[in-house]
Design a protein around this motif. Sequence first.
Motif, short mmCIF file in Angstrom:
data_model
loop_
_atom_site.label_atom_id
_atom_site.label_comp_id
_atom_site.label_asym_id
_atom_site.label_seq_id
_atom_site.Cartn_x
_atom_site.Cartn_y
_atom_site.Cartn_z
N ALA A 72 27.44 48.52 34.59
CA ALA A 72 27.48 49.81 33.89
C ALA A 72 28.37 50.76 34.68
CB ALA A 72 26.08 50.37 33.75
N PRO A 73 29.25 51.49 33.99
CA PRO A 73 30.10 52.46 34.68
C PRO A 73 29.27 53.60 35.25
CG PRO A 73 30.95 51.94 32.50
CD PRO A 73 29.58 51.34 32.59
N PRO A 74 29.73 54.26 36.28
CA PRO A 74 31.02 54.07 36.93
C PRO A 74 31.00 52.89 37.91
CG PRO A 74 29.88 55.93 37.91
CD PRO A 74 29.01 55.43 36.79
N TYR A 75 32.17 52.26 38.04
CA TYR A 75 32.34 51.19 39.01
C TYR A 75 33.78 51.18 39.49
CZ TYR A 75 33.99 48.43 34.97
OH TYR A 75 34.66 47.99 33.87
N LEU A 76 34.00 50.47 40.60
CA LEU A 76 35.32 50.41 41.23
C LEU A 76 35.81 48.97 41.30
CD1 LEU A 76 34.57 52.74 44.26
CD2 LEU A 76 36.07 53.29 42.36
N VAL A 77 37.10 48.82 41.09
CA VAL A 77 37.79 47.54 41.27
C VAL A 77 39.02 47.85 42.12
CG1 VAL A 77 39.06 45.69 40.12
CG2 VAL A 77 37.01 46.65 39.04
N TYR A 78 39.29 47.00 43.11
CA TYR A 78 40.53 47.19 43.85
C TYR A 78 41.33 45.89 43.85
CZ TYR A 78 38.82 44.91 48.12
OH TYR A 78 38.35 44.01 49.03
N VAL A 79 42.65 46.03 43.82
CA VAL A 79 43.54 44.87 43.77
C VAL A 79 44.77 45.12 44.62
CG1 VAL A 79 42.81 44.05 41.49
CG2 VAL A 79 44.69 45.67 41.66
N PHE A 80 45.30 44.04 45.17
CA PHE A 80 46.58 44.09 45.87
C PHE A 80 47.66 44.25 44.82
CE2 PHE A 80 50.37 41.79 47.25
CZ PHE A 80 50.66 42.45 48.43
N ALA A 81 48.58 45.20 45.01
CA ALA A 81 49.66 45.43 44.05
C ALA A 81 50.97 44.80 44.53
CB ALA A 81 49.84 46.92 43.81
N TYR A 82 51.37 45.12 45.75
CA TYR A 82 52.61 44.58 46.31
C TYR A 82 52.70 44.96 47.77
CZ TYR A 82 54.37 49.35 45.73
OH TYR A 82 54.53 50.71 45.80
N SER A 83 53.60 44.27 48.49
CA SER A 83 53.83 44.64 49.89
C SER A 83 55.16 45.37 50.00
CB SER A 83 53.83 43.41 50.81
OG SER A 83 54.93 42.58 50.52
N ASP A 84 55.24 46.22 50.97
CA ASP A 84 56.45 47.01 51.22
C ASP A 84 56.68 47.03 52.73
OD1 ASP A 84 58.64 48.55 50.54
OD2 ASP A 84 57.51 50.43 50.47
N ASP A 85 56.65 45.84 53.34
CA ASP A 85 56.72 45.71 54.78
C ASP A 85 57.99 46.31 55.37
OD1 ASP A 85 54.42 44.28 54.40
OD2 ASP A 85 55.19 42.39 55.19
N MET A 86 57.86 46.84 56.59
CA MET A 86 59.03 47.28 57.34
C MET A 86 59.59 46.04 58.04
SD MET A 86 57.81 50.90 58.93
CE MET A 86 59.45 51.39 59.40
N MET A 87 60.90 45.91 58.03
CA MET A 87 61.52 44.73 58.61
C MET A 87 62.53 45.13 59.68
SD MET A 87 62.07 42.50 55.20
CE MET A 87 60.87 42.62 53.91
N VAL A 125 34.33 45.66 43.62
CA VAL A 125 34.72 44.26 43.74
C VAL A 125 36.24 44.17 43.84
CG1 VAL A 125 34.95 43.76 41.26
CG2 VAL A 125 34.27 41.94 42.81
N TYR A 126 36.70 43.10 44.45
CA TYR A 126 38.14 42.82 44.44
C TYR A 126 38.48 42.10 43.13
CZ TYR A 126 42.77 41.20 45.51
OH TYR A 126 44.12 40.99 45.45
N SER A 127 39.48 42.56 42.43
CA SER A 127 40.05 41.98 41.23
C SER A 127 39.22 42.18 39.97
CB SER A 127 40.35 40.49 41.42
OG SER A 127 40.92 39.93 40.27
N HIS A 128 38.01 41.60 39.90
CA HIS A 128 37.24 41.72 38.66
C HIS A 128 35.80 41.27 38.88
CE1 HIS A 128 38.52 37.54 38.78
NE2 HIS A 128 37.46 37.26 38.04
N PHE A 129 34.93 41.81 38.07
CA PHE A 129 33.53 41.37 38.04
C PHE A 129 33.45 40.21 37.04
CE2 PHE A 129 33.09 45.81 39.31
CZ PHE A 129 32.12 45.73 40.30
N SER A 130 32.52 39.30 37.25
CA SER A 130 32.32 38.24 36.26
C SER A 130 31.72 38.82 34.98
CB SER A 130 31.46 37.10 36.83
OG SER A 130 30.25 37.60 37.32
N THR A 131 30.84 39.80 35.13
CA THR A 131 30.36 40.62 34.01
C THR A 131 30.38 42.06 34.50
OG1 THR A 131 28.05 40.35 34.66
CG2 THR A 131 28.89 38.81 33.02
N ASP A 132 30.99 42.92 33.72
CA ASP A 132 31.15 44.31 34.14
C ASP A 132 29.80 45.01 34.27
OD1 ASP A 132 33.89 44.07 34.25
OD2 ASP A 132 34.22 44.93 32.26
#
Length: 106
Positions: free
Chosen positions: A27-42, A18-25
Amino acid sequence: MTQTEFFNALKAIGYPVVYSHFSTDPAPPYLVYVFAYSDDMMADNLNYLGINNFQVELYTTKKDLAAEKLVKDKLKELELPYTQTEAWIEDDKLFQNIFEIQLIGE
Protein backbone atom coordinates in the motif's frame (compact mmCIF):
# COMPACT_ATOMS: atom_id res chain seq x y z
CA MET A 1 28.36 5.77 0.60
CA THR A 2 27.70 2.22 -0.53
CA GLN A 3 24.46 1.05 -2.06
CA THR A 4 23.78 -1.01 1.09
CA GLU A 5 24.22 2.07 3.30
CA PHE A 6 21.94 4.01 0.97
CA PHE A 7 19.27 1.29 1.14
CA ASN A 8 19.42 1.30 4.95
CA ALA A 9 19.08 5.10 5.00
CA LEU A 10 15.98 4.90 2.80
CA LYS A 11 14.50 2.23 5.10
CA ALA A 12 14.91 4.66 8.00
CA ILE A 13 12.29 6.93 6.36
CA GLY A 14 9.72 4.35 7.46
CA TYR A 15 8.12 3.39 4.14
CA PRO A 16 8.47 0.02 2.42
CA VAL A 17 11.53 0.19 0.15
CA VAL A 18 13.03 -2.17 -2.40
CA TYR A 19 15.55 -2.19 -5.21
CA SER A 20 13.89 -2.33 -8.66
CA HIS A 21 10.42 -3.69 -7.82
CA PHE A 22 8.21 -5.43 -5.31
CA SER A 23 6.80 -8.83 -6.23
CA THR A 24 3.43 -7.42 -5.09
CA ASP A 25 3.13 -3.70 -4.50
CA PRO A 26 2.52 -2.66 -0.90
CA ALA A 27 0.00 0.00 0.00
CA PRO A 28 1.34 3.46 -0.86
CA PRO A 29 3.36 5.35 0.07
CA TYR A 30 6.37 3.24 -0.79
CA LEU A 31 9.84 3.70 -2.26
CA VAL A 32 11.66 1.97 -5.10
CA TYR A 33 15.23 2.74 -6.07
CA VAL A 34 17.08 1.72 -9.23
CA PHE A 35 20.48 2.21 -10.81
CA ALA A 36 20.08 4.56 -13.79
CA TYR A 37 23.59 4.94 -15.24
CA SER A 38 27.21 5.55 -14.34
CA ASP A 39 29.08 8.76 -15.01
CA ASP A 40 32.53 7.75 -13.78
CA MET A 41 35.47 10.13 -13.81
CA MET A 42 38.28 8.75 -15.94
CA ALA A 43 42.01 9.36 -16.02
CA ASP A 44 44.86 7.55 -17.76
CA ASN A 45 42.38 5.27 -19.53
CA LEU A 46 40.97 4.02 -16.21
CA ASN A 47 37.79 4.59 -14.30
CA TYR A 48 39.29 6.84 -11.63
CA LEU A 49 36.21 7.58 -9.54
CA GLY A 50 32.93 5.70 -9.60
CA ILE A 51 29.85 7.89 -9.92
CA ASN A 52 26.63 5.88 -9.92
CA ASN A 53 23.36 7.62 -10.66
CA PHE A 54 20.24 6.26 -8.98
CA GLN A 55 16.57 7.11 -9.08
CA VAL A 56 14.56 7.03 -5.86
CA GLU A 57 10.89 6.71 -6.76
CA LEU A 58 8.19 7.68 -4.26
CA TYR A 59 4.71 6.34 -5.03
CA THR A 60 1.62 7.90 -3.42
CA THR A 61 -2.14 7.82 -4.07
CA LYS A 62 -2.41 11.62 -3.82
CA LYS A 63 -0.11 14.60 -3.96
CA ASP A 64 1.62 14.00 -0.63
CA LEU A 65 3.86 16.91 0.37
CA ALA A 66 4.64 15.33 3.75
CA ALA A 67 5.94 12.13 2.12
CA GLU A 68 7.98 14.14 -0.37
CA LYS A 69 9.45 16.17 2.50
CA LEU A 70 10.53 13.00 4.30
CA VAL A 71 12.47 11.87 1.24
CA LYS A 72 13.97 15.33 0.64
CA ASP A 73 14.97 15.67 4.28
CA LYS A 74 16.69 12.26 4.22
CA LEU A 75 18.60 13.14 1.04
CA LYS A 76 19.67 16.45 2.58
CA GLU A 77 20.72 14.67 5.79
CA LEU A 78 22.86 12.33 3.66
CA GLU A 79 24.26 15.37 1.79
CA LEU A 80 23.07 13.94 -1.54
CA PRO A 81 22.02 16.64 -3.99
CA TYR A 82 18.97 15.64 -6.00
CA THR A 83 16.69 16.69 -8.81
CA GLN A 84 12.99 15.88 -8.66
CA THR A 85 10.37 15.16 -11.28
CA GLU A 86 6.75 14.09 -10.89
CA ALA A 87 4.30 12.12 -13.00
CA TRP A 88 0.78 10.76 -12.67
CA ILE A 89 0.53 7.09 -13.61
CA GLU A 90 -3.02 6.74 -14.87
CA ASP A 91 -3.11 2.93 -15.05
CA ASP A 92 -2.04 2.56 -11.41
CA LYS A 93 -3.72 5.74 -10.12
CA LEU A 94 -0.47 6.75 -8.44
CA PHE A 95 1.74 9.79 -8.28
CA GLN A 96 5.38 9.01 -8.96
CA ASN A 97 8.03 11.40 -7.66
CA ILE A 98 11.51 10.62 -8.96
CA PHE A 99 14.54 11.91 -7.09
CA GLU A 100 17.76 11.54 -9.09
CA ILE A 101 20.91 11.28 -6.99
CA GLN A 102 24.57 10.31 -7.37
CA LEU A 103 26.52 7.91 -5.16
CA ILE A 104 30.18 8.77 -5.53
CA GLY A 105 33.05 6.45 -4.87
CA GLU A 106 31.38 3.08 -5.13
